[in-house]
Scaffold this motif. Sequence first.
Motif, PDB file in Angstrom:
ATOM      1  N   SER A 242     -17.544   3.815  10.510  1.00  0.00           N
ATOM      2  CA  SER A 242     -17.456   4.321   9.244  1.00  0.00           C
ATOM      3  C   SER A 242     -17.990   3.133   8.489  1.00  0.00           C
ATOM      4  O   SER A 242     -18.686   3.261   7.437  1.00  0.00           O
ATOM      5  CB  SER A 242     -16.104   4.661   8.805  1.00  0.00           C
ATOM      6  N   VAL A 243     -17.811   1.886   8.705  1.00  0.00           N
ATOM      7  CA  VAL A 243     -18.401   0.877   7.975  1.00  0.00           C
ATOM      8  C   VAL A 243     -19.896   0.684   8.151  1.00  0.00           C
ATOM      9  O   VAL A 243     -20.697   0.396   7.165  1.00  0.00           O
ATOM     10  CB  VAL A 243     -17.511  -0.540   8.466  1.00  0.00           C
ATOM     11  N   ILE A 244     -20.158   0.890   9.348  1.00  0.00           N
ATOM     12  CA  ILE A 244     -21.760   0.789   9.669  1.00  0.00           C
ATOM     13  C   ILE A 244     -22.511   1.958   8.767  1.00  0.00           C
ATOM     14  O   ILE A 244     -23.674   1.645   8.164  1.00  0.00           O
ATOM     15  CB  ILE A 244     -21.951   1.006  11.216  1.00  0.00           C
ATOM     16  N   VAL A 245     -21.961   3.165   9.042  1.00  0.00           N
ATOM     17  CA  VAL A 245     -22.565   4.345   8.155  1.00  0.00           C
ATOM     18  C   VAL A 245     -22.620   3.903   6.552  1.00  0.00           C
ATOM     19  O   VAL A 245     -23.475   3.972   5.833  1.00  0.00           O
ATOM     20  CB  VAL A 245     -21.749   5.554   8.276  1.00  0.00           C
ATOM     21  N   TYR A 246     -21.300   3.628   6.076  1.00  0.00           N
ATOM     22  CA  TYR A 246     -21.235   3.118   4.625  1.00  0.00           C
ATOM     23  C   TYR A 246     -22.311   2.041   4.326  1.00  0.00           C
ATOM     24  O   TYR A 246     -23.034   2.148   3.023  1.00  0.00           O
ATOM     25  CB  TYR A 246     -19.880   3.080   4.175  1.00  0.00           C
ATOM     26  N   VAL A 247     -22.270   0.949   4.864  1.00  0.00           N
ATOM     27  CA  VAL A 247     -23.035  -0.284   4.654  1.00  0.00           C
ATOM     28  C   VAL A 247     -24.455   0.353   4.649  1.00  0.00           C
ATOM     29  O   VAL A 247     -25.393   0.107   3.773  1.00  0.00           O
ATOM     30  CB  VAL A 247     -22.732  -1.485   5.346  1.00  0.00           C
ATOM     31  N   SER A 248     -24.968   0.883   5.918  1.00  0.00           N
ATOM     32  CA  SER A 248     -26.373   1.427   5.904  1.00  0.00           C
ATOM     33  C   SER A 248     -26.871   2.300   4.819  1.00  0.00           C
ATOM     34  O   SER A 248     -28.141   2.296   4.582  1.00  0.00           O
ATOM     35  CB  SER A 248     -26.699   2.052   7.269  1.00  0.00           C
ATOM     36  N   ILE A 249     -25.746   3.135   4.377  1.00  0.00           N
ATOM     37  CA  ILE A 249     -26.472   4.164   3.259  1.00  0.00           C
ATOM     38  C   ILE A 249     -26.382   3.294   1.915  1.00  0.00           C
ATOM     39  O   ILE A 249     -27.298   3.431   1.064  1.00  0.00           O
ATOM     40  CB  ILE A 249     -25.404   5.258   3.166  1.00  0.00           C
ATOM     41  N   LYS A 250     -25.418   2.652   1.523  1.00  0.00           N
ATOM     42  CA  LYS A 250     -25.035   1.840   0.374  1.00  0.00           C
ATOM     43  C   LYS A 250     -25.846   0.477   0.176  1.00  0.00           C
ATOM     44  O   LYS A 250     -26.521   0.182  -1.142  1.00  0.00           O
ATOM     45  CB  LYS A 250     -23.745   1.139  -0.031  1.00  0.00           C
ATOM     46  N   LEU A 251     -26.445  -0.065   1.202  1.00  0.00           N
ATOM     47  CA  LEU A 251     -27.134  -1.412   0.947  1.00  0.00           C
ATOM     48  C   LEU A 251     -28.488  -1.227   1.361  1.00  0.00           C
ATOM     49  O   LEU A 251     -29.326  -2.212   1.176  1.00  0.00           O
ATOM     50  CB  LEU A 251     -26.472  -2.414   1.828  1.00  0.00           C
ATOM     51  N   PHE A 252     -29.025  -0.446   2.208  1.00  0.00           N
ATOM     52  CA  PHE A 252     -30.399  -0.434   2.808  1.00  0.00           C
ATOM     53  C   PHE A 252     -31.209   0.890   2.309  1.00  0.00           C
ATOM     54  O   PHE A 252     -30.573   2.047   2.290  1.00  0.00           O
ATOM     55  CB  PHE A 252     -30.324  -0.530   4.338  1.00  0.00           C
ATOM     56  N   GLU A 253     -32.598   0.915   2.277  1.00  0.00           N
ATOM     57  CA  GLU A 253     -33.480   1.871   2.182  1.00  0.00           C
ATOM     58  C   GLU A 253     -33.924   2.083   3.588  1.00  0.00           C
ATOM     59  O   GLU A 253     -33.695   1.276   4.653  1.00  0.00           O
ATOM     60  CB  GLU A 253     -34.315   1.531   1.193  1.00  0.00           C
ATOM     61  N   ALA A 254     -34.753   3.264   3.667  1.00  0.00           N
ATOM     62  CA  ALA A 254     -34.817   3.986   4.981  1.00  0.00           C
ATOM     63  C   ALA A 254     -35.608   2.704   5.887  1.00  0.00           C
ATOM     64  O   ALA A 254     -34.892   3.030   6.982  1.00  0.00           O
ATOM     65  CB  ALA A 254     -35.924   5.081   4.494  1.00  0.00           C
ATOM     66  N   PRO A 255     -36.601   1.972   5.734  1.00  0.00           N
ATOM     67  CA  PRO A 255     -37.226   1.439   7.066  1.00  0.00           C
ATOM     68  C   PRO A 255     -36.004   0.164   7.262  1.00  0.00           C
ATOM     69  O   PRO A 255     -35.721   0.057   8.528  1.00  0.00           O
ATOM     70  CB  PRO A 255     -38.479   0.828   6.301  1.00  0.00           C
ATOM     71  N   ASN A 256     -35.480  -0.242   6.284  1.00  0.00           N
ATOM     72  CA  ASN A 256     -34.449  -1.450   6.728  1.00  0.00           C
ATOM     73  C   ASN A 256     -33.134  -0.655   7.152  1.00  0.00           C
ATOM     74  O   ASN A 256     -32.244  -1.602   7.916  1.00  0.00           O
ATOM     75  CB  ASN A 256     -34.128  -2.364   5.397  1.00  0.00           C
ATOM     76  N   ARG A 257     -32.720   0.456   6.769  1.00  0.00           N
ATOM     77  CA  ARG A 257     -31.537   1.211   7.373  1.00  0.00           C
ATOM     78  C   ARG A 257     -31.781   0.978   8.911  1.00  0.00           C
ATOM     79  O   ARG A 257     -30.890   1.029   9.542  1.00  0.00           O
ATOM     80  CB  ARG A 257     -31.436   2.351   6.577  1.00  0.00           C
ATOM     81  N   GLN A 258     -33.128   1.572   9.344  1.00  0.00           N
ATOM     82  CA  GLN A 258     -33.033   1.817  10.706  1.00  0.00           C
ATOM     83  C   GLN A 258     -32.897   0.474  11.545  1.00  0.00           C
ATOM     84  O   GLN A 258     -32.492   0.480  12.671  1.00  0.00           O
ATOM     85  CB  GLN A 258     -34.485   2.400  11.097  1.00  0.00           C
ATOM     86  N   ILE A 259     -33.505  -0.586  10.931  1.00  0.00           N
ATOM     87  CA  ILE A 259     -33.320  -2.032  11.741  1.00  0.00           C
ATOM     88  C   ILE A 259     -31.576  -2.390  11.540  1.00  0.00           C
ATOM     89  O   ILE A 259     -31.255  -2.804  12.686  1.00  0.00           O
ATOM     90  CB  ILE A 259     -34.152  -2.902  10.671  1.00  0.00           C
ATOM     91  N   PHE A 260     -31.195  -2.207  10.440  1.00  0.00           N
ATOM     92  CA  PHE A 260     -29.729  -2.477  10.217  1.00  0.00           C
ATOM     93  C   PHE A 260     -28.908  -1.843  11.455  1.00  0.00           C
ATOM     94  O   PHE A 260     -27.992  -2.337  12.209  1.00  0.00           O
ATOM     95  CB  PHE A 260     -29.211  -2.122   9.000  1.00  0.00           C
ATOM     96  N   VAL A 261     -28.985  -0.472  11.507  1.00  0.00           N
ATOM     97  CA  VAL A 261     -28.385   0.203  12.403  1.00  0.00           C
ATOM     98  C   VAL A 261     -28.697   0.075  13.853  1.00  0.00           C
ATOM     99  O   VAL A 261     -27.831  -0.151  14.837  1.00  0.00           O
ATOM    100  CB  VAL A 261     -28.244   1.941  12.097  1.00  0.00           C
ATOM    101  N   GLY A 262     -29.939  -0.337  13.891  1.00  0.00           N
ATOM    102  CA  GLY A 262     -30.287  -0.592  15.216  1.00  0.00           C
ATOM    103  C   GLY A 262     -30.056  -1.934  15.957  1.00  0.00           C
ATOM    104  O   GLY A 262     -29.967  -2.021  17.133  1.00  0.00           O
ATOM    105  N   ILE A 263     -29.679  -2.980  15.133  1.00  0.00           N
ATOM    106  CA  ILE A 263     -29.030  -4.095  15.466  1.00  0.00           C
ATOM    107  C   ILE A 263     -27.576  -3.781  16.164  1.00  0.00           C
ATOM    108  O   ILE A 263     -27.340  -4.517  17.160  1.00  0.00           O
ATOM    109  CB  ILE A 263     -28.874  -5.124  14.100  1.00  0.00           C
ATOM    110  N   TRP A 264     -26.948  -3.089  15.737  1.00  0.00           N
ATOM    111  CA  TRP A 264     -25.548  -2.736  16.190  1.00  0.00           C
ATOM    112  C   TRP A 264     -25.580  -2.139  17.414  1.00  0.00           C
ATOM    113  O   TRP A 264     -24.880  -1.991  18.419  1.00  0.00           O
ATOM    114  CB  TRP A 264     -24.858  -1.851  15.208  1.00  0.00           C
TER     115      TRP A 264
END
Length: 143
Positions: free
Chosen positions: A121-143
């Motif tokens: 839930s934290v990963i989903v929330y942070v990825s939506i609230k703090l990142f735009e499309a290209p950076n969101r993919q990088i953030f989620v991919g790091i996990w």
Amino acid sequence: MNPTGFLLSTYSVFTDATGIAGNIFAIVLFVSPIPTFKRIIRSKSTEQFSGLPYIYGLLNCLICLWYGMPIVSPGIIPVATVNSIGAIFQLMYIIIFVINAENVKKVKMLGLLLAVFTVFSVIVYVSIKLFEAPNRQIFVGIW
């Protein structure tokens, strides 16, 4: 014939074939614990089996499912679909494990399950609230 077009076409075929093969192998991996869980159900005991692989598997499937969603990574929906299947299998394994475990293991597994859903839930929330499309993919991919 244009050689570039042929190469792109060949690349596309091989990419699709590799994706299909990967999904088939993943599904085989997801169903591989079935004999173990048949044994657990039959004996009504988890014996010396650990539930941790299924907890880790669930977290992995949930993160990969989120990574494959169009809001995170457009164009790779097969990643989301195969991991949604995996998440369902892992959750079923965890439920069977908890039902048949001793009380100490039940509490531990339920606590870990809560932790998995919290982290996800934290990963989903942070990825939506703090990142735009290209950076969101990088953030989620790091996990």
